[in-house]
Design a protein around this motif. Structure first.
Motif, short mmCIF file in Angstrom:
data_model
loop_
_atom_site.label_atom_id
_atom_site.label_comp_id
_atom_site.label_asym_id
_atom_site.label_seq_id
_atom_site.Cartn_x
_atom_site.Cartn_y
_atom_site.Cartn_z
N PHE A 103 1.02 -0.98 -0.26
CA PHE A 103 0.06 0.26 0.13
C PHE A 103 0.88 1.48 -0.92
CE2 PHE A 103 -2.03 3.27 2.20
CZ PHE A 103 -3.03 3.99 1.57
N ILE A 104 0.67 2.11 -1.22
CA ILE A 104 1.19 3.23 -0.55
C ILE A 104 0.78 4.38 -0.49
CG2 ILE A 104 3.10 4.75 -2.90
CD1 ILE A 104 3.27 2.57 -4.51
N SER A 158 2.05 -11.15 3.00
CA SER A 158 2.89 -9.78 3.43
C SER A 158 2.32 -9.13 3.37
CB SER A 158 4.43 -10.24 2.86
OG SER A 158 5.21 -11.00 4.13
N PHE A 159 1.71 -7.61 4.43
CA PHE A 159 1.37 -6.17 3.45
C PHE A 159 2.46 -5.32 4.64
CE2 PHE A 159 -1.27 -2.95 3.61
CZ PHE A 159 -2.24 -3.17 2.46
N ILE A 160 2.78 -4.48 3.22
CA ILE A 160 3.73 -3.74 3.37
C ILE A 160 3.18 -2.02 2.89
CG2 ILE A 160 6.19 -2.99 3.13
CD1 ILE A 160 6.53 -5.26 3.73
N TYR A 161 3.10 -1.28 4.49
CA TYR A 161 2.16 0.05 4.44
C TYR A 161 3.98 0.82 4.47
CZ TYR A 161 0.17 4.32 6.03
OH TYR A 161 -0.64 5.42 6.31
N ARG A 178 3.60 -5.02 8.11
CA ARG A 178 5.28 -3.76 8.37
C ARG A 178 5.00 -2.79 7.67
NH1 ARG A 178 9.19 -7.43 8.46
NH2 ARG A 178 10.20 -5.38 9.05
N VAL A 179 4.99 -1.72 8.57
CA VAL A 179 5.23 0.20 8.17
C VAL A 179 6.64 -0.31 7.84
CG1 VAL A 179 4.68 1.74 8.88
CG2 VAL A 179 3.48 0.31 9.90
N ILE A 180 6.87 0.42 6.38
CA ILE A 180 8.19 1.22 6.38
C ILE A 180 7.92 1.70 5.42
CG2 ILE A 180 10.43 -0.24 4.76
CD1 ILE A 180 9.15 -2.94 5.13
N ASN A 219 -3.22 1.81 -4.13
CA ASN A 219 -2.51 3.13 -4.12
C ASN A 219 -4.37 3.77 -3.68
OD1 ASN A 219 -2.30 5.74 -5.22
ND2 ASN A 219 -1.25 4.98 -6.48
N TRP A 220 -3.99 5.49 -3.52
CA TRP A 220 -4.89 6.10 -2.84
C TRP A 220 -4.55 7.63 -3.56
CZ3 TRP A 220 -5.13 10.09 0.38
CH2 TRP A 220 -5.98 11.46 1.14
N TYR A 221 -4.12 7.85 -3.70
CA TYR A 221 -3.86 9.77 -3.87
C TYR A 221 -3.06 9.70 -4.45
CZ TYR A 221 -5.62 14.33 -4.13
OH TYR A 221 -6.03 15.70 -4.15
N SER A 222 -1.97 8.60 -5.32
CA SER A 222 -0.82 8.78 -4.93
C SER A 222 -0.25 9.63 -6.55
CB SER A 222 0.51 8.33 -4.58
OG SER A 222 2.40 7.84 -4.70
N SER A 223 0.59 9.99 -6.68
CA SER A 223 1.11 10.52 -8.48
C SER A 223 1.75 8.88 -8.72
CB SER A 223 1.94 11.60 -8.65
OG SER A 223 3.42 11.68 -8.02
N SER A 224 2.31 7.66 -7.95
CA SER A 224 3.19 6.86 -8.15
C SER A 224 2.61 5.97 -8.94
CB SER A 224 3.76 6.31 -6.99
OG SER A 224 1.66 5.63 -5.63
N LEU A 225 1.34 6.09 -8.94
CA LEU A 225 0.50 5.55 -10.34
C LEU A 225 0.88 5.36 -11.63
CD1 LEU A 225 -2.02 4.61 -10.51
CD2 LEU A 225 -2.74 6.64 -11.60
#
Length: 373
Positions: free
Chosen positions: A169-170, A216-219, A242-244, A261-267
């Motif tokens: 999750f970004i 494995s869930f990475i935040y 994990r929060v990283i 994604n939620w609202y990130s330009s990392s799209l």
């Protein structure tokens, strides 16, 4: 050339590429990184023929960057945020609207969309806006994509099991805990949407993790995101959550199986990395605040739909491809970092107007840290 960076996680990788190219061409390069609240305001300004800024929009932010330079300099604006909400394109009070002396400096544009905004809406002379692409995307292309650690290396470093599905999750929750004293009045609507969305997504993550010990869930925290008690509670509750914040978001994109994604330009990074993703929107985003890159997108709005995505493969791209290509130009024959180095040389040898720090009572006092020449 003096680079001034705001976020190391976002900008340092591309600064190294552009800087190395300029050094290869025989120039001297300096890098200075700042972040609000770091260090003391006691840095001695240095001479620079060209200041390459992470982003300036108005005289206030331009003056802040110029305070690091002794004497006069020409300015190249990298403008590291070029994905806008609908209201930013028409609102004369938008924090992202160019004003003042910004119409005297050179601007990097990632694509046609930002070029239209700068020239048509902000009145920047078209000869001072250059479409070169986004250098962040360079390292997603061979041979530069070899810089990233392999999935096995990342799993060893963070004690993850490589045979487990990695969900990423970004986060874009940079303004959830922002103090009232520095909130932008024009962005007040997005603050509440952020708070409500984060709370709902934390509930989704909790429900998912209670059922799935086989993933494995990475935040991946936003560089400006603060520690959050509810988030840390999730990490304490589930060993596989994990929060990283380490490494660039691209590193995590490269090794993940499912990306949210939620609202990130990392799209854009997800797209150019050849990956698929899902956009989580448990709370409706008002159209005027939503970024144009998400126009006509497919959003995951219910938990049951979110849960099903964990095991999906080869999913349809969630937004029209034109949203990406209009905002991100890619030259297949030359890396963007090389094009920006050439543009920086052009600024150096041009007859562009020199800029100089002008002390005012409204200057932002910031900490100065990590200067390296």
């Amino acid at each position: 050339f003096l680079f001034i960076s705001e976020s190391k996680a976002r900008e340092l990788e591309t600064i190294c590429l552009i800087g190395a190219e300029l050094e290869k061409r025989g120039y001297t390069v300096g890098v200075l990184s700042w972040w609000l609240g770091n260090g003391k305001d006691d840095f001695e300004p240095i001479e620079a023929d060209v200041l390459i800024s992470h982003a300036v929009y108005k005289d206030k932010s331009l003056n802040r960057e110029l305070s690091y330079v002794r004497g006069r300099t020409r300015v190249l604006n990298m403008q590291c945020e070029q994905i806008y909400a609908q209201k930013d394109l028409v609102n004369p009070k938008s924090p992202w609207k160019m004003e003042g002396r910004t119409n005297e400096i050179m601007h990097v544009s990632w694509g046609e969309a930002n070029y239209r905004k700068l020239v048509n809406e902000d009145g920047i002379p078209k000869e001072l806006v250059r479409i070169v692409g986004n250098p962040i995307l360079d390292t997603l292309r061979p041979p530069l994509n070899r810089i990233y650690k392999s999935r096995e290396e990342i799993c060893r470093e963070y004690s993850l099991k490589p045979d487990k599905r990695i969900c990423l999750f970004i986060s874009s929750f940079s303004c959830v805990d922002i103090p009232d004293s520095i909130k932008e009045p024009e962005l007040i609507g997005i603050y509440q949407v952020s708070i409500d969305s984060q709370k709902m997504m934390f509930d989704w993550f909790d429900r998912l993790m209670s059922k799935r010990d086989d993933i494995s869930f990475i935040y991946r925290m936003h560089p400006a995101e603060k520690d959050n008690k509810a988030l840390r509670k999730l990490e304490d509750k589930y060993l596989n959550f994990r929060v990283i914040s380490d490494y660039t978001v691209k590193q995590w994109i490269m090794v993940s199986d499912v990306i949210y994604n939620w609202y990130s330009s990392s799209l854009a990074e997800i797209y150019f990395a050849g990956k698929s993703c899902f956009i989580l929107r448990p709370v409706d985003m008002p159209a005027e605040y939503d970024c144009t890159i998400f126009d006509n997108g497919h959003f995951i709005t219910e938990y049951d739909e979110f849960e099903k995505t964990v095991d999906m493969e080869d999913c349809p791209w969630p937004v029209p491809i034109e949203n990406i290509t209009d905002n991100y130009y890619v030259d297949e024959n030359e890396f963007t970092y090389s094009k920006i180095a050439t543009l920086a040389e052009e600024v150096l040898h041009s007859d562009m107007k020199y800029q100089e720090y002008i002390p005012t009572g409204e200057d932002i006092k910031i900490g100065r840290a990590s200067c390296r020449e």
